[in-house]
Scaffold this motif. Structure first.
Motif, PDB file in Angstrom:
ATOM      1  N   GLU A 180       0.738  13.891  31.076  1.00 25.46           N
ATOM      2  CA  GLU A 180       1.435  15.082  31.559  1.00 25.46           C
ATOM      3  C   GLU A 180       1.202  16.242  30.630  1.00 25.46           C
ATOM      4  O   GLU A 180       1.197  16.080  29.425  1.00 25.46           O
ATOM      5  N   LYS A 181       1.064  17.427  31.228  1.00 26.46           N
ATOM      6  CA  LYS A 181       0.875  18.629  30.401  1.00 26.46           C
ATOM      7  C   LYS A 181       2.139  18.932  29.611  1.00 26.46           C
ATOM      8  O   LYS A 181       2.095  19.496  28.535  1.00 26.46           O
ATOM      9  N   THR A 182       3.294  18.570  30.172  1.00 28.09           N
ATOM     10  CA  THR A 182       4.570  18.866  29.526  1.00 28.09           C
ATOM     11  C   THR A 182       4.881  17.907  28.380  1.00 28.09           C
ATOM     12  O   THR A 182       5.974  17.912  27.839  1.00 28.09           O
ATOM     13  N   LYS A 183       3.890  17.017  28.079  1.00 24.87           N
ATOM     14  CA  LYS A 183       4.025  16.132  26.915  1.00 24.87           C
ATOM     15  C   LYS A 183       5.196  15.167  26.991  1.00 24.87           C
ATOM     16  O   LYS A 183       5.802  14.813  26.001  1.00 24.87           O
ATOM     17  N   ARG A 184       5.542  14.771  28.196  1.00 27.98           N
ATOM     18  CA  ARG A 184       6.551  13.732  28.328  1.00 27.98           C
ATOM     19  C   ARG A 184       5.984  12.463  27.676  1.00 27.98           C
ATOM     20  O   ARG A 184       4.786  12.238  27.669  1.00 27.98           O
ATOM     21  N   ALA A 185       6.853  11.658  27.110  1.00 29.98           N
ATOM     22  CA  ALA A 185       6.399  10.408  26.492  1.00 29.98           C
ATOM     23  C   ALA A 185       5.708   9.566  27.566  1.00 29.98           C
ATOM     24  O   ALA A 185       6.052   9.650  28.738  1.00 29.98           O
TER      25      ALA A 185
END
Ligand code: KG4
Ligand code: ZN
Length: 346
Positions: A134-139
């Motif tokens: 994910e671009k949002t850097k979710r784990a």
């Protein structure tokens, strides 16, 4: 394993290169090296839907253009091919003339560069796209299984239970129209352009969700099947009988009814199967109301909710590398023959 994938099942021509690694136990990891999508929306819009032979013509035109964008000039092309391990192409489901275009082109390309070629299932591509970074850097997703998968696209509405990455079972599907098809048809009734899903979403944002009590077909049935054609017909009659209706209210009330059915049946399946997560995919997964409702219902039950980034909801070729890699882990092969009605086998 670096996979080059081709997707031409409907009205998007797409190519991608993705590095795929990991096993079913560690869960696969994907690194996107290149991704190109050419949408044919403008070509089909005047017809209010996808015209198979036009799609085929456009794929033939777009494939070399996208290829050139990724592979560039001769030297770069040669060097990039040295790093590619395998080629994958969508063999179904979809429009057969469109699928064949991709398959024939993939065969020629794989032969020229002496690479193995695998058939990929478009639905597996959608289903497992929640594994993409994910671009949002979710784990990275963990504690996924057992999971309930909901695939919602222009051609399909399917609920599955996934006990692991290798094992799954289809629980139910639509008996008539797919939910994306219902969005597209209702959009046409409201004289909105094709594809209708994003247009309905936009108009619905200005309307009242409880303005019109449209039916919620099969919502209380204990099975995992769906039906959306009656809902579409109710909208048709409503608009016909109320020529002065507020169309934003119609769009909002329709969206509410469709999403309510999807959410209720998905949550019921999650409870029955003691799911630890819900995984959402397909073009309609881009719908904000659906994402929000599933996320909030999952949260109240302490269930995780996974959905790919917006750009990987509608058709693309990155998802085809994902589907092909998971099929490889599942030791499943698909013949290199277009299969328009292909489903998602257990
Ligand atoms: O997965 P997809 O790109 O193609 C198929 O495999 O069918 O899905 C396309 C469908 C179309 O019916 C389109 O109207 C719908 O996804 N769609 C949406 C939204 N974005 C795309 N439906 C509702 N809300 C959206 N935001
Ligand atoms: Zn699709």
């Amino acid at each position: 394993m670096r996979i080059f994938a081709i997707e031409t099942s409907c009205d998007e021509t797409a190519l991608a290169i993705v590095d795929c690694s990991g096993t079913s136990r560690t869960l696969p990891k994907f690194k996107i090296i290149a991704s190109e999508v050419a949408s044919q929306v403008k070509v089909h819009a005047p017809y209010g839907g996808v015209v198979p032979n036009l799609a085929k013509r456009e794929h033939l035109k777009n494939l070399p253009v996208l290829y050139k964008r990724i592979f560039g000039e001769k030297l770069h092309e040669k060097n990039l091919w040295k790093t590619i391990d395998a080629v994958a192409v969508t063999v179904g489901p979809g429009l057969e003339p469109a699928l064949w275009t991709g398959i024939v082109w993939a065969k020629q390309t794989a032969r020229k560069w002496k690479k193995s070629l695998a058939g990929a299932n478009h639905l597996e591509g959608h289903l497992y796209s929640f594994l993409l970074p994910e671009k949002t850097k979710r784990a990275r997703p963990k504690n996924i299984f057992p999971a309930i998968g909901l695939i919602v696209s222009g051609g399909h509405t399917i609920l599955l239970s996934l006990s692991s990455l290798l094992k799954r079972k289809k629980l139910g599907e639509t008996r008539d129209d797919a939910v994306g098809e219902a969005f597209d048809k209702v959009a046409r009734l409201l004289r909105l352009p094709y594809p209708g899903g994003p247009e309905i979403q936009k108009l619905a944002a200005q309307g009242k969700r409880d303005a019109i009590p449209f039916p919620r077909p099969m919502i209380d049935d204990k099975n995992c099947d769906f039906s959306f054609s009656g809902l579409k017909t109710s909208v048709l009659y409503y608009v016909r009988d109320h020529p002065k209706a507020n169309l934003a209210d119609v769009a909002a009330s329709f969206e509410e009814a469709a999403v309510a059915v999807l959410v209720k049946k998905t949550m019921r399946a999650a409870e029955t199967h003691k799911a630890k997560s819900i995984v959402l995919s397909g073009g309609v997964a881009a719908n904000k109301h659906l994402r929000e409702m599933l996320a909030s219902e999952a949260k109240t039950r302490s269930i995780a909710f996974f959905v790919p980034d917006f750009e990987y909801n509608t058709d693309n070729a990155v998802m085809i590398t994902v589907g092909a890699y998971v099929a490889h882990l599942r030791k499943k092969k698909y013949p290199l023959v277009a299969n328009g009605n292909m489903n998602i086998p257990n």
